[in-house]
Design an enzyme around this catalytic site. Structure first.
Site, PDB file in Angstrom:
ATOM      1  N   GLN A  70      -4.290   2.726   1.208  1.00  8.71           N
ATOM      2  CA  GLN A  70      -3.482   2.233   0.086  1.00  8.71           C
ATOM      3  C   GLN A  70      -3.805   3.015  -1.185  1.00  8.71           C
ATOM      4  O   GLN A  70      -4.974   3.295  -1.444  1.00  8.71           O
ATOM      5  CB  GLN A  70      -3.770   0.751  -0.136  1.00  8.71           C
ATOM      6  N   CYS A  75       7.187  -3.795   1.956  1.00  7.14           N
ATOM      7  CA  CYS A  75       7.472  -2.854   0.870  1.00  7.14           C
ATOM      8  C   CYS A  75       8.978  -2.710   0.674  1.00  7.14           C
ATOM      9  O   CYS A  75       9.420  -1.876  -0.100  1.00  7.14           O
ATOM     10  CB  CYS A  75       6.813  -1.504   1.145  1.00  7.14           C
ATOM     11  N   ASP A 130       2.957  -6.122   8.478  1.00  4.24           N
ATOM     12  CA  ASP A 130       3.011  -5.218   7.318  1.00  4.24           C
ATOM     13  C   ASP A 130       3.740  -3.933   7.727  1.00  4.24           C
ATOM     14  O   ASP A 130       3.160  -2.858   7.760  1.00  4.24           O
ATOM     15  CB  ASP A 130       1.573  -4.919   6.848  1.00  4.24           C
ATOM     16  N   CYS A 173       7.990   8.969 -11.357  1.00  2.00           N
ATOM     17  CA  CYS A 173       8.196   7.668 -12.010  1.00  2.00           C
ATOM     18  C   CYS A 173       9.685   7.502 -12.294  1.00  2.00           C
ATOM     19  O   CYS A 173      10.332   8.433 -12.753  1.00  2.00           O
ATOM     20  CB  CYS A 173       7.464   7.616 -13.345  1.00  2.00           C
ATOM     21  N   GLU A 182      -1.234  -0.677  15.922  1.00  2.00           N
ATOM     22  CA  GLU A 182      -0.786   0.404  15.046  1.00  2.00           C
ATOM     23  C   GLU A 182      -0.300   1.573  15.891  1.00  2.00           C
ATOM     24  O   GLU A 182      -0.906   1.906  16.910  1.00  2.00           O
ATOM     25  CB  GLU A 182      -1.964   0.803  14.136  1.00  2.00           C
ATOM     26  N   CYS A 222      -1.057  13.772 -14.926  1.00  2.00           N
ATOM     27  CA  CYS A 222      -0.097  12.735 -14.553  1.00  2.00           C
ATOM     28  C   CYS A 222      -0.618  11.369 -14.989  1.00  2.00           C
ATOM     29  O   CYS A 222      -1.782  11.034 -14.761  1.00  2.00           O
ATOM     30  CB  CYS A 222       0.090  12.782 -13.044  1.00  2.00           C
TER      31      CYS A 222
HETATM   32  N1  SAH Z   1      -1.465  -2.752   7.064  1.00  2.00           N
HETATM   33  C1  SAH Z   1      -1.845  -1.391   6.722  1.00  2.00           C
HETATM   34  C2  SAH Z   1      -0.737  -0.367   6.900  1.00  2.00           C
HETATM   35  C3  SAH Z   1       0.631  -0.732   6.417  1.00  2.00           C
HETATM   36  S1  SAH Z   1       1.768   0.625   6.367  1.00  2.00           S
HETATM   37  C4  SAH Z   1      -2.419  -1.362   5.326  1.00  2.00           C
HETATM   38  O1  SAH Z   1      -2.290  -2.309   4.574  1.00  2.00           O
HETATM   39  O2  SAH Z   1      -3.037  -0.371   4.964  1.00  2.00           O
HETATM   40  C5  SAH Z   1       2.676   0.411   7.860  1.00  2.00           C
HETATM   41  C6  SAH Z   1       1.956   0.929   9.087  1.00  2.00           C
HETATM   42  O3  SAH Z   1       2.807   0.703  10.226  1.00  2.00           O
HETATM   43  C7  SAH Z   1       1.646   2.417   9.083  1.00  2.00           C
HETATM   44  O4  SAH Z   1       0.276   2.585   9.350  1.00  2.00           O
HETATM   45  C8  SAH Z   1       2.513   2.984  10.231  1.00  2.00           C
HETATM   46  O5  SAH Z   1       1.890   4.052  10.908  1.00  2.00           O
HETATM   47  C9  SAH Z   1       2.643   1.790  11.127  1.00  2.00           C
HETATM   48  N2  SAH Z   1       3.811   1.747  12.041  1.00  2.00           N
HETATM   49  C10 SAH Z   1       5.053   2.251  11.853  1.00  2.00           C
HETATM   50  N3  SAH Z   1       5.869   1.913  12.874  1.00  2.00           N
HETATM   51  C11 SAH Z   1       5.136   1.166  13.726  1.00  2.00           C
HETATM   52  C12 SAH Z   1       5.420   0.506  14.944  1.00  2.00           C
HETATM   53  N4  SAH Z   1       6.637   0.555  15.496  1.00  2.00           N
HETATM   54  N5  SAH Z   1       4.437  -0.193  15.546  1.00  2.00           N
HETATM   55  C13 SAH Z   1       3.198  -0.249  14.993  1.00  2.00           C
HETATM   56  N6  SAH Z   1       2.859   0.356  13.843  1.00  2.00           N
HETATM   57  C14 SAH Z   1       3.813   1.051  13.200  1.00  2.00           C
END
Ligand code: SAH
Length: 539
Positions: free
Chosen positions: A365, A493, A466, A93, A415, A216
């Site tokens: 998540q 993020c 994402d 934290c 992915e 924690c």
């Molecule tokens: N949308 C999902 C995961 C988001 S985290 C959720 O909400 O749970 C970001 C994701 O992107 C991870 O799973 C990671 O493995 C993937 N990632 C990273 N680089 C990438 C790329 N170049 N192309 C496709 N996926 C990728």
């Protein structure tokens, strides 16, 4: 001569081990306090905006330095006493000393500041951030040395298109009801303290020394009983903890995962070996854990922030006890081989009405209560009517894809991690969502390839993005633009790379419509943002 005088000037303002009193004017991207000594910027971990502090300089660079907080001379009105006794030593934290409302305001301002400064937008404060002095984010940009703030802006698009600079008012941050005990996944390193006693806890910031802590305050409260039970088993059966320095000893980490909505618990011991002596005794001990009694014994009161959220969910029970073999000399926590000591090799959880299977290796998540709110917002932003083609890029185990598949004609997910794609397919089948298709590979390769293969006929009504912190590749964004989606929903993020990517899309005809931050990780500096972009005016 001249350069040595300049150098001396920096040295004179600030030398290592010097002690200063200063006012903290702003907070940097990782929540560290920022103050100035005669124009020279000092970053002070554990200090916050509004504090007057005494610090010792620990490192100096040409344009800025780092100092250690020695004493708070006059606290910020937003300063609170951290609930966790090891909040300062532990690396988990960074903001426990900031009141929760002030954390939310800071996170919102951070998003707004990035969108305006890096993205060239005109994003107005929501009601939440408007309550604090409007110039906080300006002060933050002023206080951060140019060398640091330029890092991302330099990589933003230099296309010659002019930025649209459209004005949007931020929507109030999605705050957590209770910013404690929210994480569903914990990884406790196991080791020995200086007296040879068996301990588990968390690594101190940027180190590998274990800060002992089984309770924690941001983890699910069932962890304490699990970790103490595993340590007692190890003690009784003379099972050794792993020692990084000598690459000897057996138990490296205790990993736990909890299905917050199902009550299912997984315990996984990461071992430097192939089996665990006396493992039936561990299973027996863990299955005798009385989570109901243990949780009610822990002080449950509004002061310690204990959330009612987990209490309202299904009864807690262990459904999976596994071993994960990791015999490598590495910082990576998990190896690839898993064996089951009890139950299944996976647990199940739900987000809304969608079920997900989670193995020790799956990405999932860590804050499902907030994830549900984030995905509901994604659904609201996408405003699906039922006939849409959706591409969900960076889809992980298909969490957003499946959420959207309930309302769309078809969802295609992309992915990079093949194992996650397998999970996404299994999760689609588990939820009987046959209108989904998943592609394994880098989004910046798969999407352009599929587009070329279709001879340019591949279109999307909605694209969701994402990505990890580094944001999207331009090659991917170019193809997304060619697919001509009416809406783009971007979940991020990292507000700096978000701002850079939004600017790139805006330079190619999109407009920023809605912006909302979401606090997925209370007490930490992380902030998620969800954004809606659209081409032309929405009907
Ligand atoms: N949308 C999902 C995961 C988001 S985290 C959720 O909400 O749970 C970001 C994701 O992107 C991870 O799973 C990671 O493995 C993937 N990632 C990273 N680089 C990438 C790329 N170049 N192309 C496709 N996926 C990728």
């Amino acid at each position: 001569m001249k350069s040595s005088r300049n150098h001396d000037q920096t040295d004179i303002v600030c030398r290592k081990n010097d002690i200063f009193e200063l006012d903290i004017q702003a907070m940097g991207t990782e929540g560290e306090g920022i103050g100035k000594i005669q124009g020279y910027t000092l970053f002070v971990k554990d200090a916050m905006t509004g504090d007057r502090v005494r610090v010792r300089v620990i490192k100096t660079k040409k344009h800025f330095g780092y100092a250690r907080l020695l004493e708070i001379l006059s606290p910020s009105p937003d300063r609170v006493k951290p609930l966790c006794p090891v909040a300062r030593q532990c690396g988990g934290c960074q903001l426990q000393h900031c009141s929760y409302p002030s954390q939310l305001r800071w996170k919102e301002n951070k998003v707004r500041d990035c969108l305006n400064r890096i993205g060239g937008f005109h994003v107005l404060a929501s009601g939440v951030s408007a309550q604090i002095s409007e110039n906080v984010s300006e002060k933050a940009s002023e206080a951060v040395p140019d060398a640091m703030s330029k890092k991302v802006s330099e990589t933003s698009s230099e296309t010659g298109f002019s930025s649209l600079h459209n004005t949007v008012k931020m929507e109030p941050i999605l705050s957590m009801e209770t910013p404690y005990y929210y994480r569903n996944k914990a990884q406790f390193p196991v080791g020995k303290d200086k007296n040879g006693r068996l301990v588990a806890g968390f690594y101190a910031g940027r180190t590998h020394s274990i800060i002992e802590n089984t309770d924690c305050m941001i983890q699910h409260p069932c962890n304490r009983l699990i970790v103490e039970t595993v340590l007692a088993f190890m003690q009784e059966n003379h099972i050794t903890p792993y020692d990084e320095k000598t690459h000897s000893g057996l138990v490296r980490h205790i990993l736990t995962r909890v299905g917050i909505f199902t009550g299912e618990i997984m315990v996984c011991l990461v071992i430097n070996g192939h089996d665990l002596p006396e493992s039936p005794k561990l299973v027996d001990k863990l299955l005798h854990c009385d989570f109901g009694a243990s949780l009610s014994q822990q002080a449950v009161s509004p002061e310690n922030g204990q959330s009612a959220a987990w209490q309202e969910q299904a009864p807690l029970r262990i459904e999976s006890i596994c071993l994960n073999e990791n015999t490598e000399k590495t910082n990576v926590i998990l190896g690839s081989k898993i064996s089951v000591l009890y139950g299944r090799n996976r647990i199940e959880d739900r987000i809304g009405s969608i079920k997900y299977q989670i193995s020790p290796l799956s990405f999932y998540q860590v804050n499902p209560l907030q994830t549900r709110r984030l995905y509901e917002t994604a659904l609201e932003f996408a405003d699906l009517k039922g006939g849409e083609i959706v591409w969900d890029l960076y889809c992980g185990i298909g969490t957003i894809s499946l959420f959207l598949a309930q309302k769309a004609a078809k969802v295609c997910g992309v992915e990079i991690v093949p194992q996650a794609v397998e999970d996404a397919r299994k999760n689609a089948a588990l939820n009987q969502l046959e209108n989904t298709e998943f592609f394994a590979g880098a989004a910046e390769q798969v999407v352009p390839e599929q587009y070329e293969k279709s001879g340019g006929a591949m279109k999307a009504d909605v694209v969701t993005l994402d990505p990890p912190r580094k944001g999207c590749d331009e090659k991917l964004l170019d193809t997304v633009v060619k697919m001509n989606p009416e809406k783009i929903v971007y979940v991020s993020c990292d507000p700096a790379t978000l701002a850079r990517d939004l600017r790139y899309l805006c330079d190619r005809g999109y407009e920023l419509r809605r912006v909302r931050a979401c606090d997925m990780f209370g007490m930490s500096w992380h902030v998620e943002t969800i954004v809606l972009m659209s081409r032309g005016k929405l009907s």
